[in-house]
Design an enzyme around this catalytic site. Sequence first.
Site, PDB file in Angstrom:
ATOM      1  N   GLY A  40       0.831  -1.207   0.000  1.00  0.00           N
ATOM      2  CA  GLY A  40       0.000   0.000   0.000  1.00  0.00           C
ATOM      3  C   GLY A  40       0.861   1.250   0.000  1.00  0.00           C
ATOM      4  O   GLY A  40       0.557   2.234  -0.681  1.00  0.00           O
ATOM      5  N   ASP A  43       1.000  -0.256  12.956  1.00  0.00           N
ATOM      6  CA  ASP A  43       1.366  -1.579  12.420  1.00  0.00           C
ATOM      7  C   ASP A  43       1.668  -2.592  13.517  1.00  0.00           C
ATOM      8  O   ASP A  43       1.947  -3.758  13.231  1.00  0.00           O
ATOM      9  CB  ASP A  43       2.587  -1.448  11.499  1.00  0.00           C
ATOM     10  CG  ASP A  43       2.233  -0.698  10.222  1.00  0.00           C
ATOM     11  OD1 ASP A  43       1.063  -0.725   9.819  1.00  0.00           O
ATOM     12  OD2 ASP A  43       3.137  -0.076   9.639  1.00  0.00           O
TER      13      ASP A  43
END
Length: 449
Positions: free
Chosen positions: A101, A326
Amino acid sequence: MTAHGPASPLTARRAGPLAGIAHVPGDKSVSHRALILGALSVGETRVTGLLEGQDVLDTAAAMRAFGAEVERLAPGEWRVHGVGVGGFAEPENVIDCGNSGTGVRLIMGAMATTPISACFTGDASLRSRPMGRVTEPLALFGARAQGRAGGRLPLVLTGASDPVPVSYRLPVPSAQVKSAVLLAGLNAPGVTEVIEREPTRDHTERMLRGFGARVEIERDGPDRIIRLTGRPELTGQTIAAPRDPSSAAFPVCAALIVEGSDVLVPGVCLNPTRAGLYETLREMGADLVFENPREEGGEPVADLRARFSTLRGVETPPERAPAMIDEYPILSVVAAFAEGRTVMRGVRELRVKESDRIDAMARGLEACGVTVEEDEDTLIVHGMGPGGVPGGATCASRLDHRIAMSFLCLGMASRRPVTVDDAGPVATSFPGFRALMQSLGAAFEERAA
Ligand code: S3P
């Protein structure tokens, strides 16, 4: 482990304590940006410590397709000859960003103000992720995108031939969106402005300045306003990528939950926009020490020493989410070995990562015997105490490297082994994960338990 190809199941089982020194790879965010800004500069950029994970290799290939020379000189050492701001050539073929991404969104930004067209695609995970969050602000510069329903890949982006600068308030806390807008602003005349409420990782702003762009940052009440002056001459730089705090999270967290462990992870980037996990682990009572704090390559770094700890559940505040976005998968594994509940609030962005990470973690933890609660924006894990997680399940990695590594860490500490159905995706961000963890004492087997 390879990122593409047939599924490769991997099983982790409890062995002795983890001990030793864990050299984790270079930072993924910095690595993408170094290649892209190198490609947009005049002259030579040298990068050391570049992450050679598949995500970054795909960005390197994309930069070549847009006309830059990108060469690997030695492990982690790369040279880029850029084409200058506005100098991208039209790629001859489809740009495949694989699983990344960050790669696709930053590259779309970098080409959006140059009058060329490019077709972007990626793997099944990337093709399911929203691109409208980037193509909408890029349209304000004059770029046009045509993709599948919901702005999904594959899509064709045609850059503006007469770009105008924009002022854009981020509707979601996303460094990828911020970076796409700033990179597009490079080839727009005048000042492009991005306004963010929650500070997200700031590597793009730092690196743009390092390459010679004029970037001003102003605080206005709760807002952070970033102003970039367009059409700078960027000049090639020497960049030493610090080690990735998101990768360091795995050996650190594994050490905290595997009894008797003592692991040192040197040279980890502790940029405050990235270090939220480490703050949270300390609040949980982790024996985690930042040794030898220093500055390297313009980023604060330290050596992290983690020892097995008795942890307690905590509540993570929503405003900390961008600084640990994350790390929630591995935090939820750590939480399963803590005493009491860990409540993670403000985590809805996890639903649009490489997988829906709330769902992936919740289902896998439940399969391993852990009680979990979730809603759209919250994940709650009921801790079972040190050594208390049953395990004994196969968890789906869903084309998501961080989900795969998180369940492998869980299997290192649970009573029974844990299998991930496919460890291949690990290669996107941490190709040496398995060898590194084995060198610390982890036990893996290729066949299912
Ligand atoms: C990244 C930004 C974050 C993060 C991703 C890397 C970056 O994504 O999850 O792994 O390098 O800019 P979002 O910007 O979508 O939050």
